[in-house]
Write an enzyme that holds these catalytic residues in place. Structure first.
Site, short mmCIF file in Angstrom:
data_model
loop_
_atom_site.label_atom_id
_atom_site.label_comp_id
_atom_site.label_asym_id
_atom_site.label_seq_id
_atom_site.Cartn_x
_atom_site.Cartn_y
_atom_site.Cartn_z
NE ARG A 15 -2.00 -1.75 3.53
CZ ARG A 15 -2.43 -1.96 4.77
NH1 ARG A 15 -3.64 -1.55 5.13
NH2 ARG A 15 -1.64 -2.54 5.66
CE LYS A 75 0.75 -2.29 9.41
NZ LYS A 75 -0.46 -2.56 10.26
CE1 TYR A 94 -5.51 2.33 10.42
CE2 TYR A 94 -4.42 1.89 8.33
CZ TYR A 94 -5.58 2.11 9.05
OH TYR A 94 -6.78 2.11 8.41
CG HIS A 96 -1.93 -0.96 15.11
ND1 HIS A 96 -3.27 -1.00 15.44
CD2 HIS A 96 -1.88 -0.88 13.76
CE1 HIS A 96 -3.99 -0.96 14.34
NE2 HIS A 96 -3.18 -0.88 13.30
CD GLU A 118 -3.58 2.96 15.55
OE1 GLU A 118 -2.65 2.83 16.36
OE2 GLU A 118 -3.41 3.36 14.38
CG ASP A 270 -2.29 -4.57 12.92
OD1 ASP A 270 -1.14 -5.00 12.77
OD2 ASP A 270 -2.98 -4.17 11.97
#
Length: 371
Positions: A15, A75, A94, A96, A118, A270
């Protein structure tokens, strides 16, 4: 503002943070966009596509990080990327952080401002930047689970759809949120026997209203979860506590009572995973077996369908990227409590309460950071 889009370097991650259409929108707002060469190759977008949208193409990530005020990724930054961040630079991606104290330490040490997709919220209490990838992961969970159930993949050799004269496979979905709803929908579409477990009675009522007798719903007591897991051929872990570690709802003891070759797909990996026996895997080696049960725990499932995922994600993130670029991060967060909820790290401190609790530190008051 200068906005940077580096190429993703996590294993099997194709991505990219912005599509050419998103770049064009940002340029129209008067911003400059730097894109690392071949950053869009995984979604079929060339450097020329980005140039035509108004981006400047640079040869390496170091240049992107050195020049950009706002870094837009997909990511979490890998350790070598964290070392490229600088004080006051804004990272939007993101993160996490709850199960990843090392990343949290590196982000704090960098002095950068880290805003996590998130934990951004909306007026309905939903997670609008997590939702598109949850939709993808929920649908993929049945796809990969069905493949893992095949004998050649180590599974029990069960076809979820069944055939005339042979019962369909049984699917248990733990969690009735976005991931769980999309997983249940896909499983029912294949003809499987599906049960969804959740602790929200209103959510179970919504699902019952949507799907009627085709879908069984159960209140998620410990007993109900154990019974459903033991009976299932495929279990989807779709539990989320925003910002925090996922609760461990399936124990190792349960595995010994399941049919050998049954499959667990942990979409919550995740956030640390919701199965006691889960650990993160990659698309290179997506599964492993514990006590005869196949585990699929890929931490970036949507990366396998990178083009669909990137367009879906950018549709959701672009308004927030524009806000951050147009107003600057401090004013954008002052103006919008929901974007403010996305702030995880600033001024070398953890700002999000759930993330701080998971990491065992005291959270810093966000408004003090914005003063």
């Amino acid at each position: 503002m200068e906005i940077g889009v580096p190429k993703e370097i996590k294993n099997q991650e194709y991505r990219v943070g912005l599509t050419p259409a998103a770049v064009q929108e940002l340029v129209a707002h008067g911003h400059q966009v730097l894109v690392e060469s071949r950053a869009g190759a995984g979604i079929g977008m060339s450097d020329d596509d980005y140039r035509q949208a108004g981006a400047a193409i640079v040869e390496n990530a170091a240049t992107v990080f050195a020049q950009a005020d706002l870094i837009v990724k997909v990511k979490e930054p890998q350790p070598e990327e964290c070392l490229l961040l600088r004080p006051g630079q804004v990272l939007f991606t993101y993160l996490h952080l709850a199960p990843d104290p090392e990343q949290a330490r590196l982000l704090m040490a960098s002095g950068a401002v880290a805003i996590a997709y998130e934990t951004v919220t909306d007026a309905q209490g939903r997670l609008p930047l997590l939702a598109p990838m949850s939709e993808v992961a929920g649908r993929m969970a049945i796809q990969v689970g069905a493949h893992a159930l095949e004998k050649v993949s180590g599974g029990a050799g069960i076809l979820l759809a069944g055939v005339p004269g042979v019962a369909p496979g049984k699917v248990a979905v733990i969690g009735g949120g976005v991931v769980g709803t999309h997983a249940a929908r896909m499983a029912m579409g294949l003809g499987a026997e599906v049960v969804v477990l959740d602790k929200s009675l209103p959510r179970l009522a919504e699902l019952d209203g949507l799907y009627g007798p085709r879908l069984k719903t159960l209140y998620a007591t410990a007993e109900a979860v154990e019974t459903a897991v033991i009976a299932a051929d495929l279990v989807i872990g779709a539990v989320l506590v925003p910002g925090a570690n996922a609760p461990k709802l399936v124990t190792r003891a349960m595995l010994g009572r399941m049919r050998p070759g049954s499959v667990l797909v942990d979409v919550a990996i995740d956030q640390g995973g919701c199965f006691e026996t889960s650990h993160a895997t990659t698309h290179d080696q997506p599964t492993y077996v514990v006590d005869g049960i196949v585990h699929y725990c890929v931490a970036n499932m949507p990366g396998a369908v990178a083009r669909t995922s990137t367009f879906a994600l950018t549709n959701a993130t672009l308004p927030y990227v524009l806000r951050l670029a147009d107003l600057g991060w401090q004013q954008a967060l002052r103006d919008d409590i929901h974007l403010r909820n996305g702030l995880n790290v600033a001024q070398k401190q953890i700002a999000h309460p759930a993330v701080a609790a998971a990491l065992g530190v005291e959270p810093t008051d966000i408004m003090e950071l914005l003063a």
